[in-house]
Design a protein around this motif. Sequence first.
Motif, PDB file in Angstrom:
ATOM      1  N   LEU A  43       0.828  -1.200   0.000  1.00  0.00           N
ATOM      2  CA  LEU A  43       0.000   0.000   0.000  1.00  0.00           C
ATOM      3  C   LEU A  43       0.865   1.255   0.000  1.00  0.00           C
ATOM      4  N   MET A  44       1.932   1.234   0.771  1.00  0.00           N
ATOM      5  CA  MET A  44       2.815   2.409   0.828  1.00  0.00           C
ATOM      6  C   MET A  44       3.433   2.713  -0.542  1.00  0.00           C
ATOM      7  N   ARG A  45       3.727   1.692  -1.309  1.00  0.00           N
ATOM      8  CA  ARG A  45       4.236   1.932  -2.671  1.00  0.00           C
ATOM      9  C   ARG A  45       3.175   2.594  -3.533  1.00  0.00           C
ATOM     10  N   GLU A  46       1.913   2.178  -3.385  1.00  0.00           N
ATOM     11  CA  GLU A  46       0.813   2.817  -4.116  1.00  0.00           C
ATOM     12  C   GLU A  46       0.624   4.258  -3.650  1.00  0.00           C
ATOM     13  N   VAL A  47       0.731   4.484  -2.348  1.00  0.00           N
ATOM     14  CA  VAL A  47       0.601   5.829  -1.800  1.00  0.00           C
ATOM     15  C   VAL A  47       1.684   6.728  -2.388  1.00  0.00           C
ATOM     16  N   PHE A  48       2.897   6.217  -2.489  1.00  0.00           N
ATOM     17  CA  PHE A  48       3.982   7.013  -3.075  1.00  0.00           C
ATOM     18  C   PHE A  48       3.631   7.421  -4.506  1.00  0.00           C
ATOM     19  N   LEU A  49       3.126   6.494  -5.301  1.00  0.00           N
ATOM     20  CA  LEU A  49       2.745   6.819  -6.679  1.00  0.00           C
ATOM     21  C   LEU A  49       1.625   7.857  -6.698  1.00  0.00           C
ATOM     22  N   ASP A  50       0.670   7.723  -5.789  1.00  0.00           N
ATOM     23  CA  ASP A  50      -0.401   8.717  -5.687  1.00  0.00           C
ATOM     24  C   ASP A  50       0.176  10.084  -5.331  1.00  0.00           C
ATOM     25  N   LEU A  51       1.130  10.101  -4.423  1.00  0.00           N
ATOM     26  CA  LEU A  51       1.737  11.368  -4.015  1.00  0.00           C
ATOM     27  C   LEU A  51       2.524  12.013  -5.154  1.00  0.00           C
ATOM     28  N   GLU A  52       3.091  11.200  -6.022  1.00  0.00           N
ATOM     29  CA  GLU A  52       3.739  11.767  -7.208  1.00  0.00           C
ATOM     30  C   GLU A  52       2.701  12.470  -8.089  1.00  0.00           C
ATOM     31  N   GLU A  53       1.524  11.863  -8.246  1.00  0.00           N
ATOM     32  CA  GLU A  53       0.445  12.492  -9.008  1.00  0.00           C
ATOM     33  C   GLU A  53      -0.023  13.777  -8.331  1.00  0.00           C
ATOM     34  N   ILE A  54      -0.162  13.719  -7.015  1.00  0.00           N
ATOM     35  CA  ILE A  54      -0.591  14.893  -6.255  1.00  0.00           C
ATOM     36  C   ILE A  54       0.428  16.014  -6.413  1.00  0.00           C
ATOM     37  N   LYS A  55       1.702  15.675  -6.309  1.00  0.00           N
ATOM     38  CA  LYS A  55       2.766  16.682  -6.467  1.00  0.00           C
ATOM     39  C   LYS A  55       2.649  17.358  -7.827  1.00  0.00           C
ATOM     40  N   PHE A  56       2.440  16.572  -8.866  1.00  0.00           N
ATOM     41  CA  PHE A  56       2.304  17.136 -10.213  1.00  0.00           C
ATOM     42  C   PHE A  56       1.105  18.088 -10.272  1.00  0.00           C
ATOM     43  N   SER A  57      -0.016  17.672  -9.690  1.00  0.00           N
ATOM     44  CA  SER A  57      -1.208  18.531  -9.685  1.00  0.00           C
ATOM     45  C   SER A  57      -0.939  19.835  -8.939  1.00  0.00           C
ATOM     46  N   VAL A  58      -0.263  19.744  -7.803  1.00  0.00           N
ATOM     47  CA  VAL A  58       0.060  20.944  -7.028  1.00  0.00           C
ATOM     48  C   VAL A  58       0.968  21.856  -7.846  1.00  0.00           C
ATOM     49  N   GLU A  59       1.980  21.295  -8.480  1.00  0.00           N
ATOM     50  CA  GLU A  59       2.898  22.106  -9.289  1.00  0.00           C
ATOM     51  C   GLU A  59       2.189  22.781 -10.457  1.00  0.00           C
ATOM     52  N   GLN A  60       1.149  22.140 -10.964  1.00  0.00           N
ATOM     53  CA  GLN A  60       0.378  22.701 -12.074  1.00  0.00           C
ATOM     54  C   GLN A  60      -0.748  23.615 -11.590  1.00  0.00           C
TER      55      GLN A  60
END
Length: 144
Positions: A43-60
Amino acid sequence: MHKCHSYLFILGWLLFNSCAQKDSSQTTLAVQYPNEDAPLALLMREVFLDLEEIKFSVEQGENIKSYLKRHKEILVAHPTNPAVKTATFEMMGNAYLESLKRLEESPKSQLSENYKVLISSCLGCHQQYCPGPIKRIQLLNLGD
């Protein structure tokens, strides 16, 4: 006949070396993910991937889609070491989930600040419980 033995020797050597290379790559994978089968680790690996998506959204400057329902599994997923599931773990997990909720509900003007709080909650917990992924989590920091 001597030539045939040379070819057989070379073929055997190549076959042996190709098998040996396969084993070393499997060992590398096992070291990269030592807790491969634990549901919390997965689950933590999935959370990390989700956080990468979130980071991209925040940056955009884009709205954050909801990850809260899936990330709530952090509180109930079976860890590699059951002793990890303490009251402190639950408190830190709930703090993370509250930070995620706040981020998902953020106006665009507060996305960056609330994202930083979220990543800080990840780092705080991992400093307590599982320091291995800290360097990877630091990759989620915003580059401002």
